[in-house]
Structure formats: structure tokens, C-alpha cells
Design an enzyme around this catalytic site. Sequence first.
Site, mmCIF file in Angstrom:
data_model
loop_
_atom_site.group_PDB
_atom_site.id
_atom_site.type_symbol
_atom_site.label_atom_id
_atom_site.label_comp_id
_atom_site.label_asym_id
_atom_site.label_seq_id
_atom_site.Cartn_x
_atom_site.Cartn_y
_atom_site.Cartn_z
ATOM 1 N N ARG A 58 35.427 -7.699 14.255
ATOM 2 C CA ARG A 58 34.251 -8.512 14.569
ATOM 3 C C ARG A 58 34.613 -9.931 15.003
ATOM 4 N NH1 ARG A 58 33.030 -4.497 11.270
ATOM 5 N NH2 ARG A 58 35.081 -5.069 10.521
ATOM 6 N N THR A 59 35.438 -10.611 14.214
ATOM 7 C CA THR A 59 35.684 -12.035 14.473
ATOM 8 C C THR A 59 36.417 -12.220 15.790
ATOM 9 O OG1 THR A 59 35.880 -12.251 12.079
ATOM 10 C CG2 THR A 59 36.571 -14.138 13.399
ATOM 11 N N LYS A 86 60.021 -11.674 15.256
ATOM 12 C CA LYS A 86 61.464 -11.927 15.445
ATOM 13 C C LYS A 86 61.924 -13.100 14.600
ATOM 14 C CE LYS A 86 60.632 -10.868 20.280
ATOM 15 N NZ LYS A 86 60.551 -11.563 21.575
ATOM 16 N N ARG A 108 43.328 -16.812 12.605
ATOM 17 C CA ARG A 108 43.193 -16.031 11.365
ATOM 18 C C ARG A 108 44.590 -15.843 10.798
ATOM 19 N NH1 ARG A 108 39.711 -10.746 10.086
ATOM 20 N NH2 ARG A 108 38.175 -12.413 10.140
ATOM 21 N N HIS A 136 36.159 -18.721 5.487
ATOM 22 C CA HIS A 136 35.854 -18.025 6.746
ATOM 23 C C HIS A 136 34.553 -18.677 7.255
ATOM 24 C CE1 HIS A 136 35.555 -15.112 9.831
ATOM 25 N NE2 HIS A 136 35.615 -13.985 9.132
#
Length: 316
Positions: A58-59, A86, A108, A136
Site C-alpha cells: 500500500r505505502t 553488497k 521505509r 508511520h
Amino acid sequence: MSFAGDHLLGLDGLAREEIEYLLESAESFREISAREIKKVPTLRGKTVVGLFFEPSTRTRTSFEIAAKRLSADFVSISGSTSSATKGETLLDTARNVAAMNPDCLVMRHGSSGAPHLLAAEVGCPVINAGDGAHEHPTQALLDMLTIRDKVGRIEGLDVAIVGDILHSRVARSNIHALRALGARVRLIGPPTFLPPVARHWGEVHHDMAAGLRDVDVVMMLRLQRERQGANFLPSLDEYSRYFCLNAERLQLAKPGAIVLHPGPINRGIEIASEVADGASSVILDQVTNGVAVRMACLYILAGRARVAAVEERQVV
Ligand code: CP
């Protein structure tokens, strides 16, 4: 009314007026998504980079749609396909992305505070799209917009937040927003999912029947199993037996009460399908509102960078 911050890292500490300004801005962007041609030139020439170090449906999608509806270019980097695999550090990744001169970063990350670290290092606005168990903010804004739409106000409402509050960034941002906007918060869950600070945030209940009685809004949370260590729950069966929102338990809330869930939902664990898909559920309205909220946040923050640049050019 305005939003004074350079970044949107959380709702903790924001004034009621700032949250209301963000919500009103989101409302003004809604009609663009209802048009046949869902695009305005507002952020043309701007570049938004999404740095997603944790999975998201969703986000991530709604930030991308929001950026594109404002005509910004949106580039997304996921942790699993970036050079982080890496051994590149988060700061090195951020500095390299910043060297490409984006106008806004959306991040995020599984670690609380990661977007704050980024904000201190890069010269453009940063929006927190969820950091660990911390905040959030855009989720809580879209939740506030949804409650306002459906109930007509937030001030004076009784709102129950149910489930894994300890590990939930969604709960934290919503608690800040609800308190700032004048709602009364109830927190319901097993003792292992309620941090000691919870009693300062609202009324604490370990029993669904007592906690849900006469609430206007029920906000269900997913079990954040990726953030839980061992021993938080005896078993999923036992959790759902006591804390799953089913139609019978929902009867305890006020008639007409609405049910929110940030998604992804775990059907039959924290919410029964009869509720998730029922008349009280506003779960898909939340998702729709996510686009408008993210359009507003991008407009305010990436747009502000543009104003600064214009002013600089005029000075030169
Ligand atoms: N609500 C929410 O943050 O969902 P995603 O994890 O799918 O982005």
C-alpha cells in the site's frame, strides 16, 4: 495554518493545527484521483526517490501513484535489490542517492530512527514511510482522514486500538494524532503487547468485551511477527480466541461504529472476514485516502524545495 517542518518523520510533537493542515491539504487533492485524466503538473520536473528497505504494498504503491499524479518522477529502490546487499551502509546509500539531487526521499526501514538519520545527512525533505516500531505518519494521517470522512469529526470520539501495540508504528502515530485531535484512546491487547507507557497514552484493557464497549471507532492491528521475539504469544489460536474482532464482539461498540485496519490483514487472526468485508469496514477507504494524503505530503515538502530554489535564483 501551515506545516512548519522540513521533513515528515513522525506525528509526535506536531501541533493539532499542523495535522489539520495536512488533512485539509489531502482533502483538496482527492478530486484529482476522481478525474478521467488523473494528473496535474504541480510537481513537474521534481524527482521523488522511494527507499524501501522493508516490504510494502500500500505505502509504496500509493506514494508512487501520488507522485505520478502530481507529475513528479518517482524512482524506487528496494533494499533487497540495492547495493545494501553488497555491504553498503545506509548512510552511504543515502549520500549516493542524495548526490543525484532528488527533491524528496521517502523511506521505509526496519530500524526505528533510520529516516531521522537520513534527514540529517541529505539536503532534501525526507518522509518516513514506516520506521521499525516507531512511527508511520502518513498511515495515521490517512486513518484520520478516513475517520473524519465517515464519522464527521475526531474530537470527542472513543477510539479503540487493538492488538500488538508494542511493535506497531501505526499505533504510535495514530495515538499521537488521535490525542492531538481530541479523541479518547483505548488500548486493548494482551499484557505482553502493551508497553508500560501505554497507560499514559490512553485507557488500557486486556479484555475485548470491556475495551470495545460503546467505542465509535475500532482500529485493528496486525501481529508484527517480524518484530516479535519468542514468548510474546502462547499461540496464534489463543490470540485469535481472545482478540480477533468478529461480528459478535463488534456488537459491543456503538451502533454504526467503523472498523479500520492498516493492512495487510491476517484473516481469522486479528480480524474475521465477516468484519473485514462487512458494512462497518472502511479498510479500502483507508487505502484510497492514502493516495490523497501522500499527494499532500509530497506537494508540501517537495513543493517547498522548489520554492526555495526559485527564491535562490531570484537572489542570484
Ligand atoms: N499499511 C501499510 O503500511 O501497508 P504496507 O506495508 O503494504 O505498505
